[in-house]
Write a protein that holds these residues in place. Structure first.
Motif, PDB file in Angstrom:
ATOM      1  N   LEU A 253      12.392  -7.498  -4.418  1.00  0.00           N
ATOM      2  CA  LEU A 253      11.967  -6.101  -4.532  1.00  0.00           C
ATOM      3  C   LEU A 253      12.188  -5.593  -5.956  1.00  0.00           C
ATOM      4  CD1 LEU A 253      13.370  -4.813  -1.115  1.00  0.00           C
ATOM      5  CD2 LEU A 253      10.968  -5.198  -1.704  1.00  0.00           C
ATOM      6  N   ASP A 257       9.332  -4.315  -8.760  1.00  0.00           N
ATOM      7  CA  ASP A 257       9.451  -3.055  -9.494  1.00  0.00           C
ATOM      8  C   ASP A 257       9.329  -3.268 -10.998  1.00  0.00           C
ATOM      9  OD1 ASP A 257       9.554  -0.993  -7.694  1.00  0.00           O
ATOM     10  OD2 ASP A 257      11.725  -0.976  -7.489  1.00  0.00           O
ATOM     11  N   MET A 281      12.189  -3.371   4.502  1.00  0.00           N
ATOM     12  CA  MET A 281      11.443  -2.858   3.348  1.00  0.00           C
ATOM     13  C   MET A 281      10.297  -3.749   2.906  1.00  0.00           C
ATOM     14  SD  MET A 281      13.813  -1.395   0.337  1.00  0.00           S
ATOM     15  CE  MET A 281      15.366  -1.641   1.162  1.00  0.00           C
ATOM     16  N   TRP A 284       7.027  -2.469   3.923  1.00  0.00           N
ATOM     17  CA  TRP A 284       6.598  -1.157   3.465  1.00  0.00           C
ATOM     18  C   TRP A 284       5.389  -1.323   2.546  1.00  0.00           C
ATOM     19  CZ3 TRP A 284      11.449   2.260   1.907  1.00  0.00           C
ATOM     20  CH2 TRP A 284      12.307   2.334   3.008  1.00  0.00           C
ATOM     21  N   PRO A 285       4.422  -0.429   2.689  1.00  0.00           N
ATOM     22  CA  PRO A 285       3.207  -0.591   1.884  1.00  0.00           C
ATOM     23  C   PRO A 285       3.476  -0.594   0.382  1.00  0.00           C
ATOM     24  CG  PRO A 285       3.187   1.482   3.146  1.00  0.00           C
ATOM     25  CD  PRO A 285       4.318   0.677   3.651  1.00  0.00           C
ATOM     26  N   SER A 286       4.521   0.064  -0.059  1.00  0.00           N
ATOM     27  CA  SER A 286       4.797   0.086  -1.494  1.00  0.00           C
ATOM     28  C   SER A 286       5.159  -1.292  -2.033  1.00  0.00           C
ATOM     29  CB  SER A 286       5.940   1.051  -1.806  1.00  0.00           C
ATOM     30  OG  SER A 286       5.555   2.365  -1.500  1.00  0.00           O
ATOM     31  N   PHE A 287       5.546  -2.195  -1.155  1.00  0.00           N
ATOM     32  CA  PHE A 287       5.927  -3.523  -1.625  1.00  0.00           C
ATOM     33  C   PHE A 287       5.030  -4.619  -1.054  1.00  0.00           C
ATOM     34  CE2 PHE A 287       9.816  -0.931  -1.856  1.00  0.00           C
ATOM     35  CZ  PHE A 287      10.022  -1.002  -3.216  1.00  0.00           C
TER      36      PHE A 287
ATOM     37  N   ARG B 224      12.332   6.635  10.110  1.00  0.00           N
ATOM     38  CA  ARG B 224      11.180   6.276   9.300  1.00  0.00           C
ATOM     39  C   ARG B 224       9.884   6.476  10.083  1.00  0.00           C
ATOM     40  NH1 ARG B 224       9.838   3.883   4.683  1.00  0.00           N
ATOM     41  NH2 ARG B 224       7.845   2.813   4.768  1.00  0.00           N
ATOM     42  N   ASP B 257       5.193   6.706   1.348  1.00  0.00           N
ATOM     43  CA  ASP B 257       4.405   5.527   1.718  1.00  0.00           C
ATOM     44  C   ASP B 257       3.131   5.912   2.459  1.00  0.00           C
ATOM     45  OD1 ASP B 257       5.551   3.297   0.597  1.00  0.00           O
ATOM     46  OD2 ASP B 257       6.859   2.854   2.302  1.00  0.00           O
ATOM     47  N   ARG B 260       0.557   7.840   0.297  1.00  0.00           N
ATOM     48  CA  ARG B 260      -0.074   6.987  -0.704  1.00  0.00           C
ATOM     49  C   ARG B 260      -0.974   5.943  -0.048  1.00  0.00           C
ATOM     50  NH1 ARG B 260       4.427   5.660  -5.020  1.00  0.00           N
ATOM     51  NH2 ARG B 260       5.109   4.199  -3.425  1.00  0.00           N
ATOM     52  N   ALA B 261      -0.400   5.211   0.930  1.00  0.00           N
ATOM     53  CA  ALA B 261      -1.125   4.064   1.472  1.00  0.00           C
ATOM     54  C   ALA B 261      -2.199   4.473   2.470  1.00  0.00           C
ATOM     55  CB  ALA B 261      -0.144   3.085   2.118  1.00  0.00           C
ATOM     56  N   TRP B 284      14.175   3.995  -7.668  1.00  0.00           N
ATOM     57  CA  TRP B 284      13.311   2.840  -7.923  1.00  0.00           C
ATOM     58  C   TRP B 284      11.955   3.333  -8.412  1.00  0.00           C
ATOM     59  CZ3 TRP B 284      13.905  -1.227  -3.398  1.00  0.00           C
ATOM     60  CH2 TRP B 284      15.257  -1.599  -3.295  1.00  0.00           C
ATOM     61  N   PRO B 285      11.393   2.648  -9.385  1.00  0.00           N
ATOM     62  CA  PRO B 285      10.118   3.120  -9.936  1.00  0.00           C
ATOM     63  C   PRO B 285       9.009   3.233  -8.889  1.00  0.00           C
ATOM     64  CG  PRO B 285      10.758   0.971 -10.843  1.00  0.00           C
ATOM     65  CD  PRO B 285      11.924   1.491 -10.103  1.00  0.00           C
ATOM     66  N   SER B 286       9.071   2.430  -7.847  1.00  0.00           N
ATOM     67  CA  SER B 286       8.024   2.504  -6.820  1.00  0.00           C
ATOM     68  C   SER B 286       8.037   3.837  -6.084  1.00  0.00           C
ATOM     69  CB  SER B 286       8.187   1.373  -5.803  1.00  0.00           C
ATOM     70  OG  SER B 286       7.993   0.129  -6.435  1.00  0.00           O
TER      71      SER B 286
END
Lengths: 345, 345
Positions: A253, A257, A281, A284-287, B224, B257, B260-261, B284-286
């Motif tokens: 992760l 980033d 995590m 999660w869509p961010s990753f 979540r 999330d 955005r997604a 975290w930058p994400s």
DNA sequence: CTGAAAGCGCTTACAG
DNA sequence: CTGAAAGCGCTTACAG
């Protein structure tokens, strides 16, 4: 509702017209006591709010109904998740969990020696090493030791529950090769950990078996900061890797980033990143992290089963490997790029 | 190194030519014993590997040197982080941590009653509620209760350590208003939790005081999944919010999330999202989540201090509010948009 | 099935 | 400062 002081077995005995032995038996599963007697005692006990003092019970019975869990860093969400489920599972089995946080520089002997001062039914080590001297002492004290998500150099003495490190890492290698990656890299944790060395061995073995050049290598120390630094080193290389397999998700992760935020890379196109564990995590869509899933539920259930079996005086140590599966997500591409190889323009 | 069986005080006494009383005193800080005697006893003890049995010691002394921590869901990284540091802090103070996982539907009475069966030095509740009947029993049993990150309806009976929920939420409201948001929304956790109600009160109060219309409201249940569902409801509204303040970071990360997604929004431009806690992931930058930071280290130190003080037989319950600060990041804009208001075209 | 007695391994007044 | 004795609250052979 308010009792002015704590109720003892003696009080129940007096009120129910029995001996304290009978009270004890009423609260001991399988003890030799008349059902009717037990019923009456339990009734009185509830009425006046009696519960056996577990400390005293431990002293006489020799069992504490407490398992110790040695934990390292709970930053890694895989450990947090595992601890969460382990404590629930043990609670359901009537066992309590006593936490033994490892000090900064690993589990200092003196500190962890305390394990022996409690009469633990078992000691679970969450990705934490055990000195062989402590292993000895646990054995002498009849305390079964179970390593969770790690194996030991001493498999004859302590049990273990792990994922399929070797097979998982091979599957990851196969996936990266199939997608046409030319410059794969392994990011290690640290070399004392079987979770790092076995994954490295499985990964590297796939390339070796096929006569492919060995993957590159970096070390992320199993920490977020370490992985970020390692990623920076890799991505500033004249010929950076086109795929990074991190020894666990926690590092992967961080790698994503850094690749994205500091190097502007599109992860899954410009570079592939893979982890190991499949922590929550990862999905999660961010990753959208491709990862080899270690089924925490199964690992926890197996750990509990072993603890219980060893408690019953089972045979020697057992070593259980739980199968997982590769979960493909957007952080890796599935096919070789259409035209020319990446990083060539 | 290997001892064939466990060593007892009696063994040390024999070998050192003293009574077991003397051995006990040698291991009790401040006990009345000649320094030279103590030295010799400790020496012998180390030689043959003696450590006092903590179970027996608990039984006689009435203190266990164990604190209980009632934990709910460790999914929330704020709790994982807090637990991690709490257990380290207590370990350093010579106290062990016994985990009491709350069952699915809150801490079931019967389950948590076990607290009383151990002779806990204190009970810490990590964002977990306490029934007033259990609170009573803890008081009768002289077990101090400290609520961490939550207050109670019963402030006369149990202590608490919390962040500045009210002030933090007001600061967030001020930030959003200054940035020109017109349709702010509060995402609640659940109404039994002071962390939700007090943050809502602080947030709403800011608007009320200025004669501004009250913010919208949704409920994310502190999970979540709940937050994701709430976000979907909000963003499919005819007139969706232009800023969402989630009662904690755990929900805010899910909100980002989904926005955005699933809705293709650029968080920080199309919509602002704010959390509370400032968990590690927030930076975290994400995510770059704007959040009100609750200083875990201070909260933990204060919790320990209270536990120790109450152990010494301090006065009544204490309630400590720890100041935090608003950390501005990319998930919120700082100034009103240049031209026309958002979501109007 | 039941109770009296001993004991788990310490600590703590009590005398000295 | 030190030791003998009692006791913390249970459980567990041992008789009955």
């Amino acid at each position: 509702m308010d009792e002015s002081s704590v109720v003892r077995a003696r009080d129940v005995a007096r009120k129910a017209g029995v001996s304290t032995s009978a009270v004890s038996r009423a609260f001991t599963a399988g003890a030799s006591i008349a059902p009717e007697t037990r019923r009456r005692i339990i009734e009185v006990a509830e009425e006046i709010g009696y519960k056996p003092d577990l400390i005293a019970r431990s002293l006489t019975s020799g069992r504490s109904n407490i398992v110790g869990i040695g934990v390292g860093n709970l930053d890694n969400p895989f450990f947090a998740d595992s601890l969460n489920r382990l404590s629930s599972a043990f609670a359901t089995a009537g066992l309590r969990v006593l936490l033994f946080p490892a000090t900064a520089q690993g589990a200092s002997e003196a500190q962890v020696h305390e394990v022996l001062q409690y009469r633990l039914d078992a000691l679970i080590l969450l990705s934490t090493n055990l000195s062989s001297s402590l292993a000895n002492q646990c054995r002498n004290a009849q305390i079964p030791v179970i390593m969770y998500n790690r194996t030991t150099a001493d498999p004859g003495r302590v049990s273990s529950v792990t994922g399929n490190n070797h097979g998982g890492a091979r599957a990851i290698a196969a996936h990266l090769v199939a997608a046409g990656h030319r410059r794969p890299c392994f990011m290690a944790g640290h070399d004392d950990a079987s979770t790092s060395t076995m994954r490295e061995e499985g990964f590297g073995g796939y390339f070796r078996d096929r006569g492919l050049p060995p993957p590159m290598r970096e070390t992320g120390h199993f920490t977020r900061e370490g992985a970020a630094a390692a990623t920076r080193r890799l991505l500033t290389l004249p010929e950076p890797p086109d795929a990074i397999f991190c020894a666990n998700d926690h590092m992967a992760l961080a790698t994503i980033d850094v690749a994205r935020a500091e190097f502007g890379l599109d992860v899954g196109r410009d570079i592939s990143v893979v982890g190991f564990d499949d922590v929550p995590m990862a999905s999660w869509p961010s990753f959208a992290l491709t990862s080899y899933a270690q089924p925490v539920d199964e690992m926890v259930a197996e750990t509990l089963a072993i603890a219980l079996a060893l408690g019953e005086g089972a045979t020697g140590p057992v070593h259980k490997v739980i199968e997982g599966r590769l979960v493909l997500r957007g952080s890796t591409r599935r096919l070789p790029p259409a035209s020319k190889p990446p990083h060539e323009g």
